[in-house]
Design a protein around this motif. Structure first.
Motif, mmCIF file in Angstrom:
data_model
loop_
_atom_site.group_PDB
_atom_site.id
_atom_site.type_symbol
_atom_site.label_atom_id
_atom_site.label_comp_id
_atom_site.label_asym_id
_atom_site.label_seq_id
_atom_site.Cartn_x
_atom_site.Cartn_y
_atom_site.Cartn_z
ATOM 1 N N ASN A 38 2.772 14.189 -13.991
ATOM 2 C CA ASN A 38 1.815 14.359 -15.086
ATOM 3 C C ASN A 38 0.825 15.506 -14.907
ATOM 4 O O ASN A 38 0.242 15.960 -15.897
ATOM 5 C CB ASN A 38 1.037 13.056 -15.307
ATOM 6 N N ILE A 39 0.613 15.953 -13.695
ATOM 7 C CA ILE A 39 -0.364 17.022 -13.471
ATOM 8 C C ILE A 39 0.288 18.261 -12.869
ATOM 9 O O ILE A 39 0.212 19.355 -13.435
ATOM 10 C CB ILE A 39 -1.521 16.514 -12.572
ATOM 11 N N ARG A 94 0.831 -1.214 0.000
ATOM 12 C CA ARG A 94 0.000 0.000 0.000
ATOM 13 C C ARG A 94 0.864 1.261 0.000
ATOM 14 O O ARG A 94 0.551 2.232 -0.673
ATOM 15 C CB ARG A 94 -0.920 0.026 1.213
ATOM 16 N N GLY A 95 1.925 1.252 0.788
ATOM 17 C CA GLY A 95 2.811 2.414 0.865
ATOM 18 C C GLY A 95 3.506 2.687 -0.459
ATOM 19 O O GLY A 95 3.619 3.837 -0.883
ATOM 20 N N LYS A 151 1.488 6.695 -6.915
ATOM 21 C CA LYS A 151 0.391 7.593 -7.313
ATOM 22 C C LYS A 151 0.787 9.054 -7.133
ATOM 23 O O LYS A 151 0.484 9.896 -7.980
ATOM 24 C CB LYS A 151 -0.873 7.289 -6.511
ATOM 25 N N GLU A 152 1.458 9.352 -6.032
ATOM 26 C CA GLU A 152 1.915 10.728 -5.808
ATOM 27 C C GLU A 152 2.924 11.132 -6.873
ATOM 28 O O GLU A 152 2.868 12.242 -7.408
ATOM 29 C CB GLU A 152 2.535 10.884 -4.417
ATOM 30 N N LEU A 153 3.831 10.227 -7.214
ATOM 31 C CA LEU A 153 4.831 10.506 -8.243
ATOM 32 C C LEU A 153 4.165 10.766 -9.585
ATOM 33 O O LEU A 153 4.516 11.716 -10.293
ATOM 34 C CB LEU A 153 5.812 9.330 -8.350
ATOM 35 N N ILE A 163 10.903 10.834 -3.971
ATOM 36 C CA ILE A 163 10.051 9.655 -4.164
ATOM 37 C C ILE A 163 10.744 8.626 -5.046
ATOM 38 O O ILE A 163 10.721 7.426 -4.749
ATOM 39 C CB ILE A 163 8.688 10.048 -4.768
ATOM 40 N N GLU A 164 11.368 9.074 -6.123
ATOM 41 C CA GLU A 164 12.081 8.144 -7.013
ATOM 42 C C GLU A 164 13.190 7.416 -6.267
ATOM 43 O O GLU A 164 13.392 6.214 -6.454
ATOM 44 C CB GLU A 164 12.625 8.881 -8.234
#
Length: 158
Positions: free
Chosen positions: A23-24, A9-10, A16-18, A65-66
């Motif tokens: 992209n947004i 889940r983590g 998703k945050e990445l 995050i990466e």
């Protein structure tokens, strides 16, 4: 860099945050910088400087995050045989002997910890005291407020 333990889940939450940031959020910031540039003099253009600052934070978070994902050791407890032992990723129901209350904790990585959602870090005193124990064991955990006894009622790998 050492491996960072993380639940499925983590890891998914970080992915998703990445994706959102790349992209947004990143295109939004680029558009804001372009729009602010059109206003002229960049030395005294607060919108431009604010957008550039946002860009720096966004790019920094993307890199962070990466890096975490590249060093993540994703542990899926649902695929492990439940031997009733408290391990990383397990959901543990405990009875707090001091307060006479049941509490449910999921033991997660440092980045996933959120006490409001009962997600406790594997490095927290409670998790360290519970890991390795089995159902009906009593764990005495030293906290800043003193020693607290927890009786383990249930261990789930969900």
């Amino acid at each position: 860099m050492k491996q960072i333990p993380m639940t499925v889940r983590g890891a998914e939450k970080l992915r998703k945050e990445l994706e959102f940031l790349k992209n947004i959020r990143r295109p939004e910031i680029i558009a804001a910088i372009a729009e602010a540039r059109e206003h002229g003099d960049l030395k005294e253009n607060a919108e431009y400087h604010a957008a550039r600052e946002q860009q720096g934070f966004c790019e920094g978070r993307i890199q962070e995050i990466e890096a975490k994902l590249s060093h993540a050791q994703v542990i899926d407890v649902t695929k492990m045989k439940n031997e009733g032992r408290v391990i990383f990723g397990a959901t543990v129901t405990v009875f707090n002997v001091t307060t006479n209350e049941d509490q449910i904790y999921r033991i997660v990585g440092d980045d996933e910890a959120d006490i409001k959602e009962n997600l406790i870090s594997v490095n927290s005193p409670i998790a360290r005291g519970l890991i390795g124990k089995t159902m009906d064991d009593v764990a005495v955990i030293t906290t800043p407020g003193g020693e607290v006894e927890y009786e383990i009622l249930k261990v789930e790998y969900i």
